[in-house]
Design a protein around this motif. Structure first.
Motif, PDB file in Angstrom:
ATOM      1  N   PHE A 194       0.808  -1.213   0.000  1.00 32.46           N
ATOM      2  CA  PHE A 194       0.000   0.000   0.000  1.00 32.46           C
ATOM      3  C   PHE A 194       0.845   1.269   0.000  1.00 32.46           C
ATOM      4  O   PHE A 194       0.527   2.234  -0.670  1.00 32.46           O
ATOM      5  N   GLN A 195       1.930   1.282   0.761  1.00 34.63           N
ATOM      6  CA  GLN A 195       2.752   2.484   0.812  1.00 34.63           C
ATOM      7  C   GLN A 195       4.144   2.122   1.302  1.00 34.63           C
ATOM      8  O   GLN A 195       4.344   1.077   1.924  1.00 34.63           O
ATOM      9  N   GLY A 196       5.096   2.987   0.976  1.00 38.82           N
ATOM     10  CA  GLY A 196       6.454   2.749   1.419  1.00 38.82           C
ATOM     11  C   GLY A 196       7.431   2.684   0.258  1.00 38.82           C
ATOM     12  O   GLY A 196       7.170   3.198  -0.837  1.00 38.82           O
ATOM     13  N   ASP A 213       0.789  -0.502  -8.301  1.00 35.59           N
ATOM     14  CA  ASP A 213      -0.014   0.706  -8.447  1.00 35.59           C
ATOM     15  C   ASP A 213      -1.483   0.352  -8.693  1.00 35.59           C
ATOM     16  O   ASP A 213      -2.391   0.952  -8.106  1.00 35.59           O
ATOM     17  N   VAL A 216      -3.202  -0.865  -5.441  1.00 36.56           N
ATOM     18  CA  VAL A 216      -3.550   0.214  -4.522  1.00 36.56           C
ATOM     19  C   VAL A 216      -4.744   1.001  -5.039  1.00 36.56           C
ATOM     20  O   VAL A 216      -5.666   1.330  -4.286  1.00 36.56           O
ATOM     21  N   GLN A 220      -7.909   1.475  -2.792  1.00 35.41           N
ATOM     22  CA  GLN A 220      -8.046   2.788  -2.168  1.00 35.41           C
ATOM     23  C   GLN A 220      -8.607   3.844  -3.102  1.00 35.41           C
ATOM     24  O   GLN A 220      -8.946   4.937  -2.665  1.00 35.41           O
ATOM     25  N   GLY A 224      -0.890   4.883  -5.024  1.00 32.01           N
ATOM     26  CA  GLY A 224      -0.240   4.568  -3.762  1.00 32.01           C
ATOM     27  C   GLY A 224       0.856   5.548  -3.407  1.00 32.01           C
ATOM     28  O   GLY A 224       1.464   6.176  -4.268  1.00 32.01           O
ATOM     29  N   ASP A 225       1.082   5.705  -2.126  1.00 27.07           N
ATOM     30  CA  ASP A 225       2.147   6.570  -1.641  1.00 27.07           C
ATOM     31  C   ASP A 225       3.402   5.723  -1.497  1.00 27.07           C
ATOM     32  O   ASP A 225       3.860   5.433  -0.397  1.00 27.07           O
ATOM     33  N   PHE A 226       3.954   5.283  -2.640  1.00 27.48           N
ATOM     34  CA  PHE A 226       5.164   4.473  -2.577  1.00 27.48           C
ATOM     35  C   PHE A 226       6.196   4.975  -3.587  1.00 27.48           C
ATOM     36  O   PHE A 226       5.874   5.634  -4.569  1.00 27.48           O
ATOM     37  N   SER A 227       7.438   4.651  -3.297  1.00 24.32           N
ATOM     38  CA  SER A 227       8.560   5.032  -4.145  1.00 24.32           C
ATOM     39  C   SER A 227       9.195   3.775  -4.708  1.00 24.32           C
ATOM     40  O   SER A 227       9.345   2.768  -3.999  1.00 24.32           O
TER      41      SER A 227
END
Length: 550
Positions: A194-196, A213, A216, A220, A224-227
């Motif tokens: 989900f994130q990270g 992506d 997520v 949601q 997603g809030d991921f890198s």
């Protein structure tokens, strides 16, 4: 127009592949330039949509207020859209005069995009002068057929469809840059990124990131809030990965290099302690890795160097060591790794005793384009291991005691084994895949094991209710089994799901199809024979190495 996206994808592929078949180009020469045109069409689509929004916003602002330029490159960049100069607009290329060199014009378009978008510098293909004018004009027209009003990530899916088709056409190299989508989706569903920070040390064309992506967004409703970080050995594949990310509106730090020797790229922030998620489909059974170069890198290879000339357990250690203390990993591995003996067994024992091994899923044959052998999906969870550490083998979970039901069985003292070899959909004679409902069902087994509710949005409700009528996890013969570390030790530290899951009870069936059952048995025999040949080769290699050291 085609009535659905699948028909559209097929029609576009058939038209484009007919041009290739009638040219002197090989699939390897044709694939990246064609994917570059799909990329260009999608970039133009997003650019045009953003332009409309910017202009509409400018018109709504008060005339007395001083307006900034609504179409500046910075506005597009801030909106996550690639800026396209005039020479890179797709319709301009479609409408080029008859006498103009189309290949040069497309090359200039790609250079123009790179000039305004630093993340794509030296990434886009610029080899279109090798194509005949007539071929390029027809390709531009083919991809111009994609309607602008179709919902969803149409261009991304077309790009992915072409990636898969080119992987099949290119044979062995195709397997290096493309992992079948249904396998990737299953990995993503189990580790839930989900994130990270996400890492793929064998990034290929970036499918793990794209499916993360989509996962997520499906759960949601937003990105997603991921890198994204990746390492890939072949430079052409690095470019392919960056193009794939850009097609899907993603960016990432993807670098060329060899993951055995080159550490993964990491975030520049202070205090980075490891990745939240690692996903990969590494090459199986690689030999001749120079272990002298890495034998002292205990941080990356914490369980030591296996003595056999096989890199499977180097990859497994890389995945484990890249995670932070609560990170999860999901990766594809050769079946033989789950039962490997000797020094590999010792590495596996130490890994199991950390408590980080979480889920093992056996996948049947014919899921990959380049090999027919089955594989195993490994899942690590260092978060559940943190309560056990090196002594996790002594941790006892109350499997059938009070409080276990409905609270999940996942812990440092347990591993969930799933045998999914009989779950598949036949695509054609030589290839299989998981449907979205089958992926969701397998992931639901894991969710119940973790004490979570099942999901049914992809159509798995009936399957889930049939196998888990109470809505809680239970061992199902032939499908799944939760084993303790003590049980795994009694099996010689094997992580082969077939050793634990057992065989499903066969119901009386008046419609029993002998021919179908005979075909199934023949397939199983072929798999066992192939695995036997692989073991014979490894034994012969080890004996030869042993004799050479005497």
């Amino acid at each position: 127009m085609p009535s659905n996206n699948a028909e559209l994808e097929k029609n576009l592929w058939d038209a484009a592949d007919e041009l290739r078949a009638n040219s002197r180009l090989r699939a390897a020469d044709y694939s990246i330039p064609v994917l570059g045109l799909i990329f260009l069409k999608y970039a133009d689509h997003r650019f045009a949509h953003a332009t409309e929004q910017f202009l509409a916003g400018a018109e709504q602002s008060t005339s007395r207020r001083r307006r900034r330029d609504p179409l500046s490159p910075d506005r597009y960049k801030a909106a996550g859209v690639l800026y396209l100069p005039d020479e890179a607009r797709y319709q301009r290329l479609v409408e080029l005069p008859e006498g103009e060199h189309v290949g040069c014009a497309i090359n200039d378009a790609m250079k123009g995009i790179e000039a305004y978008n630093e993340t794509l510098k030296d990434v886009l293909p610029k080899t279109y002068v090798r194509f005949e004018n007539a071929t390029l004009r027809e390709l531009l027209r083919i991809f111009n057929r994609v309607p602008m009003d179709i919902e969803g990530d149409v261009f991304g899916r077309i790009y992915e469809y072409f990636l898969g088709k080119f992987a099949m056409a290119e044979g062995q190299r195709g397997g290096e840059f493309f992992t079948p989508t249904s396998i990737v989706r299953l990995i993503v569903e189990v580790i839930e990124p989900f994130q990270g920070y996400l890492l793929d040390p064998a990034a290929g064309s970036g499918g793990m990131f794209v499916q993360s992506d989509r996962f997520v967004r499906r759960h949601q409703g937003r990105a997603g809030d991921f890198s994204v970080y990746g390492r890939e050995r072949v430079n052409d594949t690095v470019r392919l990965c960056k193009m794939n990310l850009a097609v899907h509106g993603l960016e990432g730090d993807i670098r060329q290099g060899n993951s055995y020797y080159d550490p993964a790229p990491t975030p520049p922030q202070q205090g980075f302690a490891g990745f939240d998620f690692v996903m990969a489909n590494p090459p199986f059974n690689v030999n001749r890795v120079d272990k002298d170069r890495i034998k002292n890198e205990r941080a990356r290879y914490p369980f030591g160097m296996p003595s056999v000339d096989n890199a499977n357990y180097l990859w497994i250690q890389l995945f484990y060591s890249a995670l932070n203390e609560s990170g999860r990993a999901g990766f594809v591995m050769a079946n033989s790794a789950a039962d490997a003996r000797g020094s590999e067994l010792e590495v596996r024992r130490r890994l199991i005793q950390t408590g980080a091994v979480d889920v093992m899923i056996a996948v049947g044959s014919n899921f990959f384009y380049t090999v027919t052998l089955p594989c195993t999906l490994w899942f690590l969870d260092r978060g559940k291991a943190s309560v056990g550490g090196e002594g996790a083998a002594q941790f006892k979970l109350p499997l059938d005691g009070p409080g276990a039901v409905g609270q999940g069985l996942s812990g440092p003292g347990t591993v969930l084994f799933i045998d999914a070899r009989r779950i598949y959909t036949q695509v054609d004679r030589a290839h299989r895949e998981f449907t979205p409902a089958q992926i969701e069902f397998i992931a639901n087994v894991v969710r119940l094991y973790r004490g979570r509710e099942v999901e049914t949005g992809q159509g798995s409700g009936e399957m889930s209710a049939e196998h888990f009528p109470e809505g809680v996890y239970r061992d199902v013969p032939g499908l799944c089994k939760v084993a303790t570390v003590d049980e795994i030790e009694s099996q010689g530290w094997s992580l082969n799901p077939g050793r634990y899951v057992g065989v499903a009870e066969r119901e009386e069936d008046d419609d029993f199809d002998f021919a179908e059952r005979l075909t199934e048995l023949h397939e199983e025999l072929e798999v066992l024979n192939a695995e036997a040949h692989e073991l014979e080769a490894r034994i012969a290699e080890n004996v030869s190495q042993l004799l050479g050291n005497l």
